[in-house]
Design a protein around this motif. Structure first.
Motif, PDB file in Angstrom:
ATOM      1  N   GLU A   6       0.853  -1.184   0.000  1.00 27.05           N
ATOM      2  CA  GLU A   6       0.000   0.000   0.000  1.00 27.05           C
ATOM      3  C   GLU A   6       0.889   1.235   0.000  1.00 27.05           C
ATOM      4  OE1 GLU A   6      -2.666  -0.244   3.331  1.00 27.05           O
ATOM      5  OE2 GLU A   6      -3.935  -1.726   2.320  1.00 27.05           O
ATOM      6  N   ALA A   8       0.708   5.232   0.181  1.00 33.54           N
ATOM      7  CA  ALA A   8      -0.171   6.347   0.530  1.00 33.54           C
ATOM      8  C   ALA A   8       0.317   7.640  -0.117  1.00 33.54           C
ATOM      9  CB  ALA A   8      -0.227   6.512   2.049  1.00 33.54           C
ATOM     10  N   THR A 107      -7.682   3.993  -3.941  1.00 38.00           N
ATOM     11  CA  THR A 107      -8.859   4.269  -3.118  1.00 38.00           C
ATOM     12  C   THR A 107      -8.632   5.538  -2.304  1.00 38.00           C
ATOM     13  OG1 THR A 107      -8.010   2.823  -1.381  1.00 38.00           O
ATOM     14  CG2 THR A 107      -9.586   1.857  -2.916  1.00 38.00           C
ATOM     15  N   ALA A 108      -9.725   6.179  -1.959  1.00 39.09           N
ATOM     16  CA  ALA A 108      -9.652   7.388  -1.140  1.00 39.09           C
ATOM     17  C   ALA A 108      -9.292   7.019   0.288  1.00 39.09           C
ATOM     18  CB  ALA A 108     -10.988   8.122  -1.174  1.00 39.09           C
ATOM     19  N   SER A 109      -8.551   7.915   0.942  1.00 41.93           N
ATOM     20  CA  SER A 109      -8.223   7.756   2.363  1.00 41.93           C
ATOM     21  C   SER A 109      -8.380   9.121   3.028  1.00 41.93           C
ATOM     22  CB  SER A 109      -6.788   7.241   2.534  1.00 41.93           C
ATOM     23  OG  SER A 109      -5.863   8.254   2.191  1.00 41.93           O
ATOM     24  N   ALA A 110      -8.306   9.136   4.342  1.00 39.47           N
ATOM     25  CA  ALA A 110      -8.451  10.398   5.076  1.00 39.47           C
ATOM     26  C   ALA A 110      -7.378  11.409   4.676  1.00 39.47           C
ATOM     27  CB  ALA A 110      -8.395  10.140   6.578  1.00 39.47           C
ATOM     28  N   ALA A 111      -6.183  10.918   4.362  1.00 44.26           N
ATOM     29  CA  ALA A 111      -5.067  11.805   4.027  1.00 44.26           C
ATOM     30  C   ALA A 111      -4.925  12.044   2.523  1.00 44.26           C
ATOM     31  CB  ALA A 111      -3.767  11.234   4.579  1.00 44.26           C
ATOM     32  N   SER A 113      -5.142   9.443  -0.753  1.00 45.95           N
ATOM     33  CA  SER A 113      -5.480   8.183  -1.410  1.00 45.95           C
ATOM     34  C   SER A 113      -4.389   7.155  -1.174  1.00 45.95           C
ATOM     35  CB  SER A 113      -5.731   8.396  -2.893  1.00 45.95           C
ATOM     36  OG  SER A 113      -4.645   9.039  -3.500  1.00 45.95           O
ATOM     37  N   VAL A 114      -4.757   5.912  -1.461  1.00 50.00           N
ATOM     38  CA  VAL A 114      -3.832   4.788  -1.296  1.00 50.00           C
ATOM     39  C   VAL A 114      -3.837   3.972  -2.579  1.00 50.00           C
ATOM     40  CG1 VAL A 114      -3.319   2.679  -0.003  1.00 50.00           C
ATOM     41  CG2 VAL A 114      -4.202   4.692   1.199  1.00 50.00           C
ATOM     42  N   THR A 116      -2.883   0.464  -3.943  1.00 48.04           N
ATOM     43  CA  THR A 116      -2.606  -0.881  -3.434  1.00 48.04           C
ATOM     44  C   THR A 116      -2.252  -1.800  -4.591  1.00 48.04           C
ATOM     45  OG1 THR A 116      -4.174  -0.566  -1.626  1.00 48.04           O
ATOM     46  CG2 THR A 116      -3.529  -2.838  -2.125  1.00 48.04           C
TER      47      THR A 116
END
Length: 159
Positions: A6, A8, A107-111, A113-114, A116
């Motif tokens: 992953e 980030a 995919t979206a993340s809080a910070a 995207s990630v 993978t």
């Protein structure tokens, strides 16, 4: 042997996808990984984006048991077939007993995207296949870390 990584990024999904579909990004990744030669093409057909990177790399730092299978240099043809935020991911090494296939997903993340990578590494070599798969996983993981570092810089320069 499975390899999952992953990566980030502090950028939204569309920005990361644009980076992953830009040949100039892959040129910088090739330079960071020490590729002798590299060429990336991008073809868009409807909603499908195919990113193909064809590169030559010197084989460095591999144990002697692996040298006889991989030689002094290797060609890797990386084909990413993006449909939205997911891609089929295949690495062919013509003439070598190694294959990598799997997927890449953003995919979206809080910070931000990630990205993978979920990859399956196979070596069609009797007796030492497992050792060769582990070596290829380690080298691939190292390459993905360099790709990530380039991506972080790339996005910071354009942010």
């Amino acid at each position: 042997m499975n390899l999952t990584r992953e990566l980030a990024y502090a950028a939204p999904v569309p920005t990361v996808l644009a980076m992953l579909q830009d040949p100039a990004f892959w040129d910088q990744v090739a330079a960071a990984t020490g590729a002798r030669e590299s060429r990336t093409t991008v073809d868009r057909i409807g909603d499908v984006v195919e990113v193909v990177t064809d590169q030559q790399q010197d084989v460095v730092g591999v144990p002697s048991f692996a040298k006889r299978f991989v030689g002094e240099s290797t060609q890797a043809i990386v084909r990413q077939t993006w449909r939205g935020e997911e891609a089929g991911y295949v690495v062919d090494s013509p003439g070598k007993p190694i294959s990598i296939s799997g997927s890449a997903t953003v995919t979206a993340s809080a910070a931000g995207s990630v990205l993978t990578y979920d990859l399956d590494v196979k070596a069609g070599v009797p007796l030492v296949g497992g050792k060769l798969e582990k070596l290829v996983c380690d080298l691939t993981a190292e390459g993905l870390e360099k790709e990530h570092a380039v991506g972080v810089r790339w996005l910071a320069d354009r942010g």
